[in-house]
Structures are given as structure tokens and as C-alpha cells.
Design an enzyme around this catalytic site. Sequence first.
Site, PDB file in Angstrom:
ATOM      1  N   HIS A 261       0.110   1.532  -1.052  1.00 48.12           N
ATOM      2  CA  HIS A 261      -0.993   2.108  -0.280  1.00 48.12           C
ATOM      3  C   HIS A 261      -1.820   1.050   0.437  1.00 48.12           C
ATOM      4  O   HIS A 261      -2.613   1.375   1.306  1.00 48.12           O
ATOM      5  CB  HIS A 261      -1.868   3.008  -1.165  1.00 48.12           C
ATOM      6  CG  HIS A 261      -2.791   2.280  -2.090  1.00 48.12           C
ATOM      7  ND1 HIS A 261      -2.555   2.139  -3.427  1.00 48.12           N
ATOM      8  CD2 HIS A 261      -3.951   1.660  -1.858  1.00 48.12           C
ATOM      9  CE1 HIS A 261      -3.538   1.463  -3.982  1.00 48.12           C
ATOM     10  NE2 HIS A 261      -4.410   1.155  -3.050  1.00 48.12           N
TER      11      HIS A 261
ATOM     12  N   ASP B 106       3.892   4.001  -5.910  1.00 51.04           N
ATOM     13  CA  ASP B 106       2.931   3.176  -5.168  1.00 51.04           C
ATOM     14  C   ASP B 106       3.191   1.700  -5.471  1.00 51.04           C
ATOM     15  O   ASP B 106       2.446   1.079  -6.215  1.00 51.04           O
ATOM     16  CB  ASP B 106       1.503   3.599  -5.559  1.00 51.04           C
ATOM     17  CG  ASP B 106       0.444   2.867  -4.753  1.00 51.04           C
ATOM     18  OD1 ASP B 106       0.773   2.322  -3.677  1.00 51.04           O
ATOM     19  OD2 ASP B 106      -0.719   2.848  -5.207  1.00 51.04           O
TER      20      ASP B 106
ATOM     21  N   GLY C  60     -10.699  -2.575  -4.236  1.00 51.35           N
ATOM     22  CA  GLY C  60     -10.420  -3.976  -3.923  1.00 51.35           C
ATOM     23  C   GLY C  60      -9.473  -4.609  -4.930  1.00 51.35           C
ATOM     24  O   GLY C  60      -8.931  -5.696  -4.708  1.00 51.35           O
TER      25      GLY C  60
ATOM     26  N   SER D 235      -6.724  -3.033  -5.990  1.00 52.04           N
ATOM     27  CA  SER D 235      -5.402  -2.448  -5.745  1.00 52.04           C
ATOM     28  C   SER D 235      -4.325  -3.492  -5.574  1.00 52.04           C
ATOM     29  O   SER D 235      -4.544  -4.515  -4.922  1.00 52.04           O
ATOM     30  CB  SER D 235      -5.419  -1.641  -4.450  1.00 52.04           C
ATOM     31  OG  SER D 235      -5.876  -0.376  -4.682  1.00 52.04           O
ATOM     32  N   GLY D 236      -3.160  -3.164  -6.086  1.00 52.63           N
ATOM     33  CA  GLY D 236      -2.021  -4.058  -5.912  1.00 52.63           C
ATOM     34  C   GLY D 236      -1.990  -5.186  -6.915  1.00 52.63           C
ATOM     35  O   GLY D 236      -0.971  -5.844  -7.100  1.00 52.63           O
TER      36      GLY D 236
END
Length: 855
Positions: free
Chosen positions: A87, A139, A241, A243-244
Amino acid sequence: MSQHLLLLLVILAISPIPGDSQDSALSPTPEEPEDLDCGRPEPSARIVGGSDAQPGSWPWQVSLQQSGGHICGGSLVAPSWVLSAAHCFVKNGTLEPATEWSVLLGVRSQDGLLDGAHVRAVAAILVPDNYSSVELGADLALLRLASPAQLGPAVRPVCLPRASHRFAHGAACWATGWGDIQEAEHLPLPWVLQEVELRLLGEDACQCLYSRPGPFNLTFQLLPGMLCAGYPGGRRDTCQGDSGGPLVCEEGGRWFQAGITSFGFGCGRRNRPGVFTAVAPYEAWIREQVIGSEPGPAFPTQSWEPQSGPWEPRDENCTIALPECGKAPRPETWPWEAQVMVPGSRPCHGALVSESWVLAPASCFLDPINSDGPPRDRDNWRVLLPSRPRAELVARLVLHENASWDDASDLALLQLRAPVNLSTAPRPVCLPHPEHYFLPRSRCRLALWGRGEPAPGPNSRLEAELLSGWWCHCLYGRQGASVPPPGDAPHALCPAYQEEEEAGRCWNYSHRSLLCQEEGTWFLAGISDLSSGCLRPRVFHPLQTHGPWISHVTGGAYLEDQLNWDWGPEGEETETRTCPPHTEHGACGLRPEPAVMGVLWPWLAEVHVAGDRVCTGILVAPGWVLAATHCVLRPGSTTVPYVEVYLGRAGDSPLPQGHQVSRLVISIRLPRHLGLRPRLALLELSSRVEPSPSALPICLHPGGIPVGASCWVLGWKDPRDRVPVAAAVSILMPRLCHCLYQGILPPGTLCVLYSEGQEDRCEVTSAPPLLCLTKRRSWVLTGMALPGSRELFAAIGPEEAWISQTVGEAHFLPPSGYPHWPPEGSDLCPPDMASAPGSPQAAVFLLLLTPLMQG
Ligand SMILES: *[C@@H]1O[C@H](CO)[C@@H](O)[C@H](O)[C@H]1NC(C)=O
Ligand SMILES: *[C@@H]1O[C@H](CO)[C@@H](O)[C@H](O)[C@H]1NC(C)=O
Ligand SMILES: *[C@@H]1O[C@H](CO)[C@@H](O)[C@H](O)[C@H]1NC(C)=O
Ligand SMILES: *[C@@H]1O[C@H](CO)[C@@H](O)[C@H](O)[C@H]1NC(C)=O
Ligand SMILES: *[C@@H]1O[C@H](CO)[C@@H](O)[C@H](O)[C@H]1NC(C)=O
Ligand SMILES: *[C@@H]1O[C@H](CO)[C@@H](O)[C@H](O)[C@H]1NC(C)=O
Ligand SMILES: *[C@@H]1O[C@H](CO)[C@@H](O)[C@H](O)[C@H]1NC(C)=O
């Protein structure tokens, strides 16, 4: 509702544009040897609720940047490969071009680079074909770097789990990132990498938490390939912030990446653990993408064998966390009640909002003479809390930045020198999140706030029910403004008290706070302005807009999700969304459409005359009721009878909302007319009534009939039980009226035609009024019934001068925009009218046809 879903479903990235980056995999090669050393940070030492990470603790953490700004986290899994979340790169169904991205490696704080820190361009971004949106799973993304990273103490890859790898539920793992540290609060400078320990939750336990309606009544279905980590009690979590970024667990001296930070519902909320993309199920996909790349990611074998059988430990019950705040053993003995003792002034009442913070009005501490200087003597301040043997010392006072000019921000936070041990008492009150929607009819109570006086007497009612947002906004001056929908911050909260003030009891000038209850848990919902005179406060500033400020200052106040979503049968759709205009004297003629409260007509009064009969009355101003003279004063009688007026009730049945009001009539005023007996009477009440949904004046129309209005006769089906009924009518033009009644009508008489089947709805001996709803949604009084007639009414318009002279606050609408009768044509009446008065329907029909035939 969808914007709230978006708001709360925190997709933990920040926004960025389309292109082609589908670099297809290269020539197939046999499976590469696992020679890459992974998951071993050099110093083998060791977000929301997180803390600064030591340099080098998480050497695989990278920052994914666009135009030099941090957007998402990622993890180095091989010299040329970074794992992150899909995403971060897919916007509106399109994968962004790899050339816009760069990868920052070997950094701990985002502004100061360490030894070994370097940047790499991104050659390709790979996302699973079936990724569509975060809540549907898959994701994850792989980024191929344009050139391999330089491995060293600050830059090392993490190990990836094989598909068969099992992480123990309950295991303590770590999430890292540069994301927000609380909802809507960015990581402060110098942006030091944050780490937070999270427990892996089993699927069943996680699904159980997410099946319970959370913020905005949302539930969520966990899908395969997702993993939860966090705590039922919340507080520690990943946020926007992050994410990932990786969720890593240590096993046998190596760190394996169990998950990729994907999304959450809010951050750190109770029963809403973070949702991660599980890495293990994607072993095959990852291997496929990196084929031909040497060295590729390492997938070390798990050092211990997962047992067979049900993986979820049996003792991992679905333990829904209950709020730790807002429990009071008995209303009015509030375990969060704090008294701040400042030498030389009266105690200031506030509320405990966490282990070490008290919320109180800033006005208690602002020196009116020396408002710029900091309050003095802080060493001598003391805070008294329930069940504490000694007073607490104050370490710090933080005033709200807008406290000195904005009453709605009259707030200060005081930090106690030492945190208190929370138990039954003291215990903090719950604070609402910004999107909290206190349902209409919520049960609330008033509590002391600031330098408030205690309640004036033991019997003073401190209980209230909340009015709906529509009533609150429309009664208190937000005319023409649209009412914020549930989930948007309200402008005000309005309690409705069950009965009117007892005479002689005065609240003096004092602040109060409004506590509202949901499922046995109390929230600090609002704070009042200084109450005016002897009335209980009617309007409160909502506290929910201050949640972010309070959690920013305290770093951990008890913000709590909404607990009650039961709208009841009425629902929210029943409220109109704008408020009718006010007159110069305030709100009049308000009634929600369609009427939520069925029988409730706020201006309809029962006028009880000498215990003998009941007439209909209409409240036209806070101390005045208009009624038909013939009903109140019997012909021939010369004495003024004993008259009582009741508002806010429908016969013997109590109204669902609001309170009953009763008043004595102290004088009856009649207009002076030569010859004719006056038809309207104004009754002066012994004291004013406070405007509320059960006692609100109607608006008055200055002459003529409002154009385009719909009109009703409002009365009782039976004057004994007095359940209000309204019969739809049309008001006839004067010429029609004149022809129908052949000149027998006194001037200022209106006649009406009932809609089909409505004639017999209201009984007429109680002299029902004629009302109209104008195009601008205000209700206006147009007439009062003439003796013994169902169709004839004394018009209000011609008495405007008398009414406004007698009652200064009568709500006459401005005349502009309301033309009087349309110009009339012929004065002739059809010849056979006189012979047909027994059937007005037929006669009117005939009359309406006439002009066409004449044309
Ligand atoms: C998203 O995509 C749709 C159709 O593909 C397009 O109509 C819309 O304008 C796009 N929105 C944005 C914000 O790019
Ligand atoms: C994507 O495809 C893979 C393999 O076909 C499958 O295992 C996975 O469940 C799919 N995910 C989604 C979100 O459809
Ligand atoms: C809240 O969610 C529950 C279960 O999904 C549903 O039955 C209920 O109607 C919802 N309430 C509101 C006000 O949306
Ligand atoms: C889980 O629930 C069962 C049955 O309700 C109960 O017997 C057991 O003690 C619970 N375990 C824990 C750890 O709470
Ligand atoms: C203070 O008021 C300003 C202007 O209305 C507003 O932008 C700001 O957010 C307020 N501060 C806080 C902490 O609410
Ligand atoms: C706090 O309360 C708990 C339970 O009552 C008690 O065990 C603990 O010792 C207390 N801690 C302090 C610092 O008083
Ligand atoms: C409240 O105000 C009234 C009138 O101003 C005054 O007589 C009374 O003493 C006040 N009550 C208290 C408790 O101060």
C-alpha cells in the site's frame, strides 16, 4: 461513515503517482545456497508507547523516501532487496514508478546520518498480482535496489521465515519505525527510530477482539496471511508512517521477520491490535521474485520443530479488555475528583486523567492581574485525591495555548510530582476520542469543576439526558448552520434536566463539568461556561476536540473508544440537518422533522381553568401563553378564574424527553376592541420557562398566510387524555371564505378546508390552534379556533400590534419575503353558494372551478 472508516483505518503510510515498474523476474536459476548471514545485529543488546532504539539494534530497518521525505519503513532482506508493504506504492490501483523512490539505509535518526548510512535508488517495485487494498490482504512489496547495499555494522539483512515457520503465540516481538507516536502526533525531532515490544496474538484471539464493535462500530474480518500483534489493552502499537516496517522475533540468536506493518484501527486503541502481513505464507512469492539475484534473502530453518496439533494455546481465551478508566462505585463519589489547593484561593476542582496528570480549568490558575506571568508559588500547591493519605505535590502546569481567550479551551494540565497508584480510587476518568458521538438521551451528570460552588441543596438534580445534536445546535444560536453529523466534533453538548429548577435554589456563578455514561463507564464529555444566574448550565463545550492535546501533553491519558452504539429506534436519520432561522429573541417554532418525539409539540400548553375544563394554549414567549378567550373566560362571568398551565406533557403520559413545566397564570390580557368580544387572550405566567424541547415558544406570522406553508389544526383527540393530534388543512383565500359563509364572518377570520378524512381528528371545545410550517422549517401560529367551529379561526396577524406591545419577546418573523394574500379577482360569489353551505367541500370545489369557466 466512510470518511470515518478511512480516518480510523490507519493505513500507516503517507501519500504520493503512476507508471510501469513491473520488472519481470530474470532467467530461472536453481535455488541459491543460504550463505547470507542474517538477523544478527552487531551489539546484541537491545512507536506508540515505544522508546528510542539503540544505534545498530535494528540494522535491517530502512526508510523509504519520496522527494527526500520519509513515507514508509522497510527491511533489508538481501543486499539488493528490501521488503515493504504494497500500500506504500499502490495508489488508486496504480503502482507508482520506482524512479520516484529512494531507500535510506543505516540510519537511526532521520536528520543525522550515522557511519555507514547510505542511499540507494530503487530499480523495481514488485507487488503481488492480487493485491488490491490493505484490508483484503497480500499487502507486501519487494524493492530491488539499483545497486547492492553496503553491508556493515549499521546495515545488515534480517532473516525471513519459511512457509512452515511457526511463531509462538504470545511471543514478544518488536516493531520499529519512524511513524507517529500517537494518533495525529508526529515523531518529534530528531526523529529517532522507535521500537516497541508487541505480543503475537493468535488468529482466534485477534478475530475475537476485532469482532467486537470498536471505534465507529467497526468490526473486521481477519484474513489468511494476516497476523496480529499488540495487547488487548492497547496503548503500545504501530502508527501512521510505520507501514512497511518489520515486526521481528528472536529465535535461537537470530531475528526473523514475522510480519510487515500493514494497518490498524486508530493507534494503540483497546481491543484493536495492529494488523501485519504475515511473511511466512509468502515464502514462495518472495523466492520467485528474487530468482537469479545473488545473494538472495536467507530463509534459515527454524531451530525448533513446531508441534503438531492446534497451534493456538488453549489458554489464550478471548480476553476483551475493559476500560480501566471511568468506573465509579456510586455516581457523585467520583474517584477521579481532584482538588487543587492554591494558597490564597478557593479549591479548584478538576479530574484525574492518568497516573500523573490532572485536568482543570486554566482560569483557576490564570492571574487576572498578571496574566502574562507564570503562576507563582507552585511549590506550595497541593492536589487532594480520593483515598490518598497525603496531598500530592505539583511538578508542572501546562496551560492550553488558547485558554486565555477561548472559553472552550479553558483547560490546564497539572503534572503530579509522583505518579499515583491507580485502584478503585483514585482512578482516572475516561476521555473521548475526537470522533466520539454521545448518543442523544445519554445519561449524564454534572460534577464540580473549577471554583464551583457545591450544588445548592441535597435535592438539586444533577442528572440529565443529552439532547440530540439538532436540538442543541438549533436552540443555542447555531441558526442556519448545518448540524455536524455523528462523528464530526459537535459545537456543543446540551443536557436536558428532568424537571425545572426549584424556585429559590441558586447555582450562583459556577462552572460544572458534564460526565456522561456508556455501559457503566463515565466519560468527561464537556465543560460549561459560567452558568448564568440561578439556572443550571444548559450548554457545554465538548471536550473531545481536546483529546489530542491532552494525550500529547500527558503521553498517556485514558482516551477511550465509544462503548455504546445503540441508537435506539429513533436513529440518526430522523434529524433534519439545518436549523431554522432565529428571531431577535432567539429560537422559536423548532421541531425536528420527522418528529422524533412523536407526540411532542414544544409550544402546546394545557390550560387548566379552575379545575373545570382544559383549553389549548400556545407558548408565544418564555412567560406568555396565547389561548382562545371563549375557552378561558366563560361568557358572562366577571371573575378571573384560577388557571394553571402545563407544558412538556401529553396528558398523563410522560414525554420521552425533557421535562414537565407547570406555571400559574397571574393575569389574563385581552385586546381592546370596540363592540366585539375579544377572541384572543394572553395569559401571563407566574415565571418564565427556559426554552427546551418541552417548552419552546412558537413563531408568529405578521399578517397573511406564509406562502408555500403547510398548515395543521393541532388539538387533542379527547380532552380527557390529551394526546396531541394534528389534522392537515388548507387555509382558504378570504374571497372563498366570504362566499362560503355569506358575509356572516367578523373581520380577521380564517377558514380552513380539512384534507380528506382529517375532519374529525381534533375535538373543538378546547379551542385548538391553527399552525403552519413555513418553507424555512419554522412553525408559526396562524389562528385560534372560534367558539364551536371546526373550520373558523381568529387570525393572529391582525393582533400583531397588541401582542407585541403586551409581550415584548413574542417571536414575530420578519415580514420580508412573506407577501399577504395574492391579489383577488372578482368579488362575485357563484349564485348557488348560499344554498350549499352544508357541504363546504362541494361548495369550494364549485368555487374553484368558477374562475376557469369565467375565463
Ligand atoms: C482513480 O482512478 C479512477 C479510475 O481509474 C479515476 O477516475 C480517478 O480520477 C482516480 N483518482 C485519483 C485521485 O487519481
Ligand atoms: C493472492 O494469491 C495467493 C496465491 O494465489 C493466495 O494464496 C492469496 O490468498 C491471494 N490473496 C488475496 C488477497 O487474494
Ligand atoms: C453496530 O454494529 C452492529 C454489528 O455489526 C450492528 O448490529 C449495529 O446495527 C451497528 N450499530 C450502528 C449504530 O451502526
Ligand atoms: C479460558 O476459558 C475457560 C473456559 O471459559 C476457562 O476455564 C479458563 O480458565 C480460561 N483460561 C484463561 C487463561 O483465562
Ligand atoms: C488554538 O486556536 C487556534 C486558532 O483557532 C487553533 O488553530 C489551534 O489548533 C488551537 N490550539 C489547540 C491546542 O487546540
Ligand atoms: C500499588 O497497588 C498495588 C495493588 O494494590 C500494590 O500491590 C502495590 O504495592 C502498590 N504500589 C505502590 C507503589 O504503592
Ligand atoms: C449565591 O448567590 C446568592 C445571591 O447572589 C447569595 O446570597 C448566596 O450567598 C450565594 N451562595 C453561595 C453559596 O455563595
